[in-house]
Write an enzyme that holds these catalytic residues in place. Sequence first.
Site, PDB file in Angstrom:
ATOM      1  N   ALA A  98       0.877  -1.170   0.000  1.00 48.72           N
ATOM      2  CA  ALA A  98       0.000   0.000   0.000  1.00 48.72           C
ATOM      3  C   ALA A  98       0.911   1.217   0.000  1.00 48.72           C
ATOM      4  CB  ALA A  98      -0.899   0.003   1.232  1.00 48.72           C
ATOM      5  N   SER A  99       0.840   2.018  -1.044  1.00 45.44           N
ATOM      6  CA  SER A  99       1.754   3.147  -1.201  1.00 45.44           C
ATOM      7  C   SER A  99       1.476   4.240  -0.182  1.00 45.44           C
ATOM      8  CB  SER A  99       1.628   3.736  -2.609  1.00 45.44           C
ATOM      9  OG  SER A  99       1.971   2.772  -3.585  1.00 45.44           O
TER      10      SER A  99
END
Length: 389
Positions: A98-99
């Site tokens: 998850a950026s």
Amino acid sequence: MAANEQKGQPGDLGRALLSAGVLTPDWAPTYEAVPRSAFLPDLIWPFDMAAGRSRAVSKTDDPAGWQGYADADVPIVTQWDDGRHSGTEPGEVSTSSASMPSVVFSMLRDLDVRPGARAMEIGTGTGWNAALLAHRLGAGNVVTVEVDGAVAASARAALERFGLPVRVVHGDGFLGCPQGAPYDRIMATCGVREVPFAWVRQGRPGGVIVAPWGTHYSNGDAVARLVVARDGESASGGFTGPVEFMKLRAQRRPPVVHSDYVTGSVADGAETSTGITEAEFVGEKFSPVRFALGLRVRDCWHVVAEKRDGARPVWFYGLADRSWACVMFRDGDTARVWQSGPRRLWDEAESAYRWWEARDRPGFARFGLTVDKHGQRAWLDDPQDAWAL
């Protein structure tokens, strides 16, 4: 969600992102309505900024710590080693994540979605980015493609659970999803070394493609924002800033093995020297000079080694042959250079550096990319003055 976010307020991170211009006002309601935490697994590996490494955090064992990282502006690894990893210790290679919210919303800002638009995402990951798009555009207008079957299944379940049943396609994102084309917006959440022409053909004329793009020279990418031409046969545009993403699996290269190149001593190479200093050449991790050199020195991978006792070696490896080069920067001394093989890789790198320097050290925004059926070309300032990659 944090208590103040449950009341419809953006929270500390949201306010910081708004203040920085990363989270634009049109995306603020979506930020509040679609929390990243709803799409994260119970076991995550957030990047600990203080320690400089990823660490395991369990929602069961440390719910407050888990929530704190979910709400923080840090990248979070959710899969290691293409799913072969087990246990709580970090694996070898992070392969799904998850950026950072700041990166996510800066790319969504670049995408410039409009009501009623159809969007295709490449790289579903946790499903959070697809959910953000679906909240703005409607779930029926978003298609997301994920190469990993387990990751795709988990994201599909999370999206359905959250009430945004986006179509999740298990497939190779390099091919896109022609069944849903044409798309007004195409967004990749993985780094690419080549923008597939399939994406251009699946984009509507005037549509926008946003993707982290870079060369094999380094892991550092820049966000390319391309606009599909009226005839649908090409896409062109500039770069908006530096990022670093996991690479599209179809374009990942195996790691370079040093001993395959340097079979004896570095002194076996032809020795010269250079007047370029370490500060000038190495720069910061996301320095535009590294990006520029990657555009000019083709089929080359370079490694900046750690500095020890005032000395830092920088290595260059040819990807089409066994050429190699090493420049040794040493405090207070002229850098020494060794090169071997059909190519003189340091000479190429130095020439590229002088080219960049002579053009007033351009940043990311002055470079651009054009993609058509013949391949891709880079340019500086003027798309008509492009060179092949």
